[in-house]
Design a protein around this motif. Sequence first.
Motif, PDB file in Angstrom:
ATOM      1  N   ALA A 182       4.398   4.040   4.120  1.00  0.00           N
ATOM      2  CA  ALA A 182       4.967   3.278   2.946  1.00  0.00           C
ATOM      3  C   ALA A 182       6.302   3.711   2.937  1.00  0.00           C
ATOM      4  CB  ALA A 182       4.164   3.934   1.776  1.00  0.00           C
ATOM      5  N   ASN A 195       0.883  -1.071   0.029  1.00  0.00           N
ATOM      6  CA  ASN A 195       0.016   0.004  -0.005  1.00  0.00           C
ATOM      7  C   ASN A 195       0.975   1.336   0.055  1.00  0.00           C
ATOM      8  OD1 ASN A 195      -1.870   1.843   0.276  1.00  0.00           O
ATOM      9  ND2 ASN A 195      -2.903   1.095   2.130  1.00  0.00           N
ATOM     10  N   THR A 196       0.809   1.947  -1.031  1.00  0.00           N
ATOM     11  CA  THR A 196       1.834   3.284  -1.186  1.00  0.00           C
ATOM     12  C   THR A 196       1.041   4.519  -0.913  1.00  0.00           C
ATOM     13  OG1 THR A 196       0.871   3.518  -3.423  1.00  0.00           O
ATOM     14  CG2 THR A 196       3.046   2.197  -3.067  1.00  0.00           C
TER      15      THR A 196
END
Length: 410
Positions: free
Chosen positions: A79, A73-74
């Motif tokens: 992140a 998950n950016t």
Amino acid sequence: MLKSLIALSVAALLAAAPASAQLRDFDKYCDLDGYEPAQRETLIVIDSQLITLGENTLEENRPWRERLIQLLNTENSGALNRWAPRERLTVSIAEGDGSGLRSVFSGCMPLYSGPEERDLRENEGSLNAFLTGGWQKQLENDRRDFQRSLTFSLVEGIKDLSAPVPGQRFVESGLGQSLVRGYRPTFQYGVPRLIILTKLEAYDLPAGDTETVRYTGRADASEWKADLGRSEVHILGADGATEAAGKEYLRSIFLASKGNVVTMAGLTGAVLTDDPPASIRVFDGRISYPDGTYPMKLRLALDGNNRAVNSWIEVQSDQIRFVPLAGAVSCTSETQCAFIDAGEFAQVWTDSPGGEPEFENWMPFVGFRDIAFDIDGTSVAGLISDSSGYVPEMEDGLEFSLNLSANSSF
């Protein structure tokens, strides 16, 4: 009801993803003009033992898919704790029959560092931002497409996958043999990091005391014949059913195969990763033993605080022996620096961790715990020693001298 909603959300995400998102090429982030490329590359391997094959298996495969999507998950605030800006990523599935790794997704992470985002905001014209949404809108779209493409790839990737056999020895298993046949770090995108999503309870791991299972791990590495390329390794899938002996065995067999196990946790456990390297240098030269000098190599990868991350040192005598390096570099100028050791160095190989140090001929650098060296521009001079032991005729320790190498594939 909640599980049903999650399964429906995955299906809805697949249906909503346009073909352009499903097949999107994310290599553009690997080499953006004006930005330094990442100096670490990550391969995530999904063990087929986790995967339920067949039709209508969204719910059965939800745990490992959700964990992977969470890792990648950016958009959440953590992140940059897991990924370097624009880090190269490949997601593969280990074939159940051990025939190799099936690559299902690759690209570079759509991430900028905090300072880079600040510069983008300051340098962007207000008119461009108003008319197009600017770089932030583009990044938002790329991150959304990244997640959609990943989700689609995971569903498509398990089609026609060969089924694993439960209860095998690790070296004979689909995961073990697929790593031998398919894991090939190229160093094109930096030092290698390997994250394995697995189900260790599916394997026949050795039992016994720590000394016995660590010895077995080293012995089995000769049979396994894997070369992990001096990788930083994270194993997610060691739940409560995995005995301590099995974990020690895996640490030993991975180390003997050039893999330093940093994380051994459950599927949802945290990846205990260091900061990504900001610089990588390779040095080669020779080290002195009583019977002569032998070739030696050093990979010195330093993070932004000059701490060694995924660094290794290797000597080639009667065979190649290697040790992961822990510590930091302190500099008095741009060219004058000293390495300060922060670990047990070659005692990482001991079969009795936590006990009295062992000094054996089979161990790298006979098991010495201390390493120190000075960096003078492009040259390195150092000493490997131990206050509790010595090599005859070399009571002060083993001296080495190295020079900067143009070959970064180490």
